[in-house]
Structure formats: structure tokens, C-alpha cells
Design an enzyme around this catalytic site. Structure first.
Site, PDB file in Angstrom:
ATOM      1  N   GLY A  14       0.654  -1.340   0.016  1.00 33.44           N
ATOM      2  CA  GLY A  14      -0.134   0.252   0.088  1.00 33.44           C
ATOM      3  C   GLY A  14       0.748   1.199  -0.058  1.00 33.44           C
ATOM      4  N   PRO A  67       4.765  -5.099  -0.628  1.00 34.29           N
ATOM      5  CG  PRO A  67       7.133  -4.276  -0.945  1.00 34.29           C
ATOM      6  CD  PRO A  67       6.162  -5.227  -0.337  1.00 34.29           C
ATOM      7  N   GLY A  68       3.956  -3.287  -3.642  1.00 32.80           N
ATOM      8  CA  GLY A  68       3.730  -3.556  -5.238  1.00 32.80           C
ATOM      9  C   GLY A  68       4.254  -2.353  -5.927  1.00 32.80           C
ATOM     10  CE1 TYR A  78      -8.987   1.585  -9.857  1.00 36.34           C
ATOM     11  CE2 TYR A  78      -7.130   2.039 -11.033  1.00 36.34           C
ATOM     12  CZ  TYR A  78      -7.689   0.882 -10.339  1.00 36.34           C
ATOM     13  OH  TYR A  78      -7.387  -0.275 -10.051  1.00 36.34           O
ATOM     14  CB  CYS A  94     -14.923   2.157 -30.190  1.00 41.30           C
ATOM     15  SG  CYS A  94     -13.993   2.098 -31.898  1.00 41.30           S
ATOM     16  CD  GLU A  95     -15.692   1.422 -24.272  1.00 39.22           C
ATOM     17  OE1 GLU A  95     -16.275   2.080 -23.564  1.00 39.22           O
ATOM     18  OE2 GLU A  95     -15.963   0.716 -24.645  1.00 39.22           O
ATOM     19  CE1 TYR A 103      -1.749  -3.555  -8.496  1.00 43.18           C
ATOM     20  CE2 TYR A 103      -0.583  -1.617  -8.009  1.00 43.18           C
ATOM     21  CZ  TYR A 103      -0.935  -2.786  -7.555  1.00 43.18           C
ATOM     22  OH  TYR A 103      -0.725  -3.301  -6.364  1.00 43.18           O
TER      23      TYR A 103
HETATM   24  N1  LLP Z   1      -1.430  -7.092  -0.594  1.00 41.21           N
HETATM   25  C1  LLP Z   1      -2.632  -7.247  -0.623  1.00 41.21           C
HETATM   26  C2  LLP Z   1      -3.287  -7.931   0.060  1.00 41.21           C
HETATM   27  C3  LLP Z   1      -3.272  -6.197  -1.951  1.00 41.21           C
HETATM   28  O1  LLP Z   1      -4.476  -6.417  -2.038  1.00 41.21           O
HETATM   29  C4  LLP Z   1      -2.286  -5.344  -2.600  1.00 41.21           C
HETATM   30  C5  LLP Z   1      -2.952  -4.756  -3.594  1.00 41.21           C
HETATM   31  C6  LLP Z   1      -0.806  -5.234  -2.291  1.00 41.21           C
HETATM   32  C7  LLP Z   1      -0.311  -6.387  -1.227  1.00 41.21           C
HETATM   33  C8  LLP Z   1       0.011  -4.557  -2.985  1.00 41.21           C
HETATM   34  O2  LLP Z   1      -0.627  -3.151  -2.973  1.00 41.21           O
HETATM   35  P1  LLP Z   1       0.443  -1.776  -3.294  1.00 41.21           P
HETATM   36  O3  LLP Z   1       1.860  -1.943  -2.580  1.00 41.21           O
HETATM   37  O4  LLP Z   1       0.714  -2.003  -4.723  1.00 41.21           O
HETATM   38  O5  LLP Z   1      -0.179  -0.576  -3.130  1.00 41.21           O
HETATM   39  N2  LLP Z   1      -5.092  -1.689  -9.620  1.00 41.21           N
HETATM   40  C9  LLP Z   1      -5.146  -0.527  -8.478  1.00 41.21           C
HETATM   41  C10 LLP Z   1      -4.106  -1.229  -7.310  1.00 41.21           C
HETATM   42  C11 LLP Z   1      -4.857  -2.503  -6.960  1.00 41.21           C
HETATM   43  C12 LLP Z   1      -4.241  -2.683  -5.528  1.00 41.21           C
HETATM   44  C13 LLP Z   1      -4.751  -4.009  -5.008  1.00 41.21           C
HETATM   45  N3  LLP Z   1      -4.138  -4.710  -4.048  1.00 41.21           N
HETATM   46  C14 LLP Z   1      -4.335   0.694  -9.074  1.00 41.21           C
HETATM   47  O6  LLP Z   1      -3.852   0.640 -10.353  1.00 41.21           O
HETATM   48  O7  LLP Z   1      -4.063   1.648  -8.429  1.00 41.21           O
END
Ligand code: LLP
Length: 402
Positions: free
Chosen positions: A225, A260-261, A302, A328-329, A357
Site C-alpha cells: 500500500g 509492496p507492489g 480511476y 472506441c470508448e 498496474y
Molecule cells: N497486498 C494485498 C493483499 C493487496 O491487495 C495489494 C494490492 C497489495 C499487497 C499491493 O499493494 P500496493 O503496494 O501495490 O499498493 N489497480 C489499482 C491497485 C489495486 C491494488 C490491489 N491490491 C491501481 O492501479 O491503483
């Protein structure tokens, strides 16, 4: 400085480019922030699931947070060891649970009582014990976009504290379940520390009350997050982030897991398109590029902001243009009223912060093949995913033509 023109001359457009060295430095910064404790960073594979990206994190010592058995298989293929793979998500099929147990991953993150029962039944059937963690929903507002907010009871994720406690007691009494961890993840693109700290406190208190019941956990999983800078967001300092979490764990002997992602990959990524044309409808100016919402969905889904840079020799003043794709949107846009100079056919437009993402949320809508992906490492570029061809797109259908 990335030479976008050179990369495009070799790999064409639309194109995703990832700076792996930047990913390494983000990884190291966050890992170091937790150095006062045992910790594992489990890269959230969903952010960017290209095998070479996952392998890059595997080499750095990362684990993987997966939300489908497909992601678990990717993690294995990329070289992440089983003991660093966790499997989360609100809806796992029996088959996914079975495979995860057979693969002996670190733990399954369980998100409901019903799921706990399924895991127990399947583990029993396999005559084994499954390590589990429970995702707690602390009912804290993470103050982020509602679509990526997960920590409130209004959201489908996790279980409330009372339910979690019941589940731990059940798991602890089961021959086939071994409760080893506790988990929370309140949302994505978080820019405020307070909700994270408050959640960690709530969850750490639950760990203490479980200890009183002689239920001893090993892993404290704080989810992912951490927000990044798309524009001018307030950023959480990684050291303060780790300190805030560690402060809630006083007296507890737990390994911290962090998932982390976006933090690791978003600002390592660029999405590059070519200008097709400019056009004008009344007063409104449009820049039509060869990339589209099927390549990068975030602005459409978003209304997300992404910085956009033009690679051009144009000396014109900037004007406000809507940057749009060929799909086409009307939702097919990258930015609205964005200041750019006048651009010509084949000038490049680079969308920043596209490493998380981006590609992964892409689709083949309008029968558009997905872009190629290129990695940059130590000054070298290499292809890490081929551009999809028309034949790729019809491969699973064409045998059914009568
Ligand atoms: N752990 C869990 C259980 C999660 O559901 C997620 C993301 C993460 C870790 C990694 O979160 P991050 O560190 O990346 O914030 N598609 C959306 C984001 C969806 C996130 C879903 N879960 C966007 O493009 O902003």
C-alpha cells in the site's frame, strides 16, 4: 536519461519499459527500513507480473504475495522459494487451495470463516497440515481512492476482530491447520501513516490476546500500500513507516512481512506511444496516440493522473490537449486538458509511473495485441515480453471456425 527514441526504433510502439535498477533501489530502501527486525518483503506480483520482473526481485531475496494460483506458479517459475510465497485473496477455488497446499508455500492468507473450513477440509483430504494466516479487517479508513480502499467493513476484504479470534481458536484446535500469521492490508496508494499505524496497533493487540490463549504466531504481515509520487502526493517516509509498525510490536517476537507492489515498480515504468494525429472538435484539441486504454487502464478506471512527457523537436508553445487512444470508448484517454506542445506524426509520448498496474491490467479489447515489454539493467536494454500478434489473439478460437 532513457533514450526513448532509440528503444522505440528497436522495439516499436506501444512499448512498456522498466528500469530494473530503480526497482532494486526501492527494494533495498524498504528492506533496510525494517532492519531492526527479521523481515521478508513479499513483492505483490499483481503490480507487475512479468516473469523477468519477478525474477529480478527473487534475485534480491524477495518473496511473493500472490492472489491467484497463476501468480503462485509465476513466482515459482521466476525462482522465488516456496517458503517465501504467500497466497492471499477473498475467493480461492478448491483447486487453488489444493495446489497451494501441495506446493508447501509459506502460508495461505485466509479471508473468511467459510474459506477456513475449505482449507481445513482440503488439508485433511491431503492428509497434511496447512500453515495459515488470517486477514483482519481493522475497519480503518485508509484515505485513498475508494476503488483501492480495502480496510473498512464496507469492503469485501478480511474479517472483523471477533471473527478473526474465533477463526484462530478453530485453527489452533484443528489437526490440519497451523495458524502462523496475521495479516492486514487497508488499501493501496496510501499517503498517510496514521491509518497504517492505527491498524497495526489493533492487529498487534489481537496478537497479544491470542498469546494469552496460548496461540503463538510467527508472522506479522502488514500488507502493501505504500504510495508513490504520480504528481505532488505526500509520501510516507519508509523509515518512519517501518518505525511506526515496529513500535506496535514491542514485546512480540514476530517476523514482519510486507507486501509492496506499486512502491517497488510504479516509478520504474514508462509506457511509450507514438503520435498518430492531432485533431480538433470545435474548441477541443485531441492528440491521438497509438497506445490506448487496453494498454494502460488507470486513467479510464480511476481517473488516475500520470505525468506525460513529449519527446519531440517541436518548439511550439504548450496548449491544453486531451491525449486519447484509438479504442472506441470516450473513456479511452490518458489525460485531459494536458499541456503539451504541438506534436507531429511519430513524435513520442511517454506516460510515466506506468510500472505498476499498467501492463497487468491490460486487455485485448478492440482486438489490440498487448505491447512488448523491455527491461533496462546496468545500461542495457532487453526484451522481456514479445509484442502480441494477431495470431496470438485468435489462437484459442480459430479451431472452432466452421
Ligand atoms: N497486498 C494485498 C493483499 C493487496 O491487495 C495489494 C494490492 C497489495 C499487497 C499491493 O499493494 P500496493 O503496494 O501495490 O499498493 N489497480 C489499482 C491497485 C489495486 C491494488 C490491489 N491490491 C491501481 O492501479 O491503483
Amino acid at each position: 536519461m532513457i533514450d526513448f527514441k532509440k528503444l522505440v526504433s528497436e522495439y516499436k510502439t506501444p512499448l512498456y519499459i522498466y528500469d530494473l535498477d530503480y526497482m532494486s533501489s526501492q527494494y533495498t530502501e524498504l528492506k533496510d527500513a525494517f532492519k531492526a527486525r527479521k523481515s521478508i518483503l513479499c513483492y505483490a506480483v499483481k503490480a507487475n507480473s512479468n516473469l523477468s520482473v519477478i525474477r529480478h526481485f527473487a534475485k534480491l531475496g524477495s518473496g511473493a504475495d500472490c492472489v491467484s494460483i497463476g501468480e503462485v506458479h509465476r513466482a515459482f517459475l521466476a525462482g522465488i522459494p516456496a517458503y517465501k510465497i504467500i497466497f492471499s485473496g477473498v475467493g480461492k477455488t478448491d483447486d487453488e487451495i489444493r495446489q497451494a497446499i501441495e506446493k508447501d508455500i509459506l502460508y495461505i492468507n485466509v479471508e473468511s470463516e467459510a474459506e477456513l473450513s475449505r482449507v481445513e477440509i482440503i488439508a485433511k483430504d491431503l492428509d497434511t497440515t496447512c500453515r495459515i494466516s488470517i486477514r483482519v479487517n481493522p475497519n480503518i479508513d485508509p484515505q485513498t481512492h475508494p476503488y483501492i480502499s480495502t480496510g473498512l467493513h464496507d469492503n469485501k476484504f478480511g474479517v472483523d476482530l471477533g471473527t478473526a479470534k474465533r477463526m484462530y481458536i478453530k485453527a489452533n484446535n484443528s489437526q490440519n491447520l497451523n495458524p502462523v500469521g496475521i495479516h492486514f492490508h487497508i488499501g493501496s496508494q496510501l499517503t498517510e501513516l496514521k491509518p497504517i499505524y492505527e491498524s497495526a496497533e489493533i492487529v498487534a493487540d489481537l496478537v497479544r490476546s491470542l498469546q494469552n490463549l496460548k496461540i503463538q504466531l510467527k508472522f506479522f504481515d502488514v500488507g502493501g500500500g505504500l504510495g508513490i509520487k504520480y504528481k505532488d502526493e505526500n509520501l510516507i517516509d519508509t523509515y518512519e513507516y517501518a518505525q511506526a509498525i515496529l513500535a506496535t510490536l514491542k514485546g512480540l517476537d514476530l517476523t514482519v512481512i510486507c507486501e509492496p507492489g506499486r512502491f517497488l515498480t510504479a516509478n520504474a515504468g514508462y509506457f511509450v506511444s507514438k503520435v498518430l494525429y492531432e485533431k480538433q472538435n470545435g474548441e477541443k484539441k485531441f492528440l491521438v496516440i497509438d497506445g490506448a486504454m487496453n494498454d494502460l487502464l488507470r486513467p479510464a478506471l480511476y481517473s488516475a493522473y500520470h505525468k506525460i512527457e513529449a519527446v519531440t523537436d517541436s518548439k511550439s508553445d504548450v496548449r491544453a490537449v486531451d491525449i486519447v487512444g484509438p479504442v472506441c470508448e470516450s473513456g479511452d484517454f490518458f489525460a485531459k486538458d494536458y499541456p503539451l506542445p504541438e506534436l507531429s506524426h511519430n513524435d513520442l509520448v511517454v506516460v510515466h509511473s506506468a510500472g505498476a498496474y499498467g501492463f497487468g491490467m491490460g486487455s485485448n479489447y478492440n482486438t489490440r495485441g498487448r505491447s512488448a515489454e523491455v527491461a533496462l539493467e546496468n545500461g542495457e536494454a532487453r526484451l522481456i515480453r514479445k509484442r502480441e500478434t494477431f495470431d496470438d489473439l485468435i489462437a484459442l478460437e480459430k479451431e472452432f471456425l466452421d
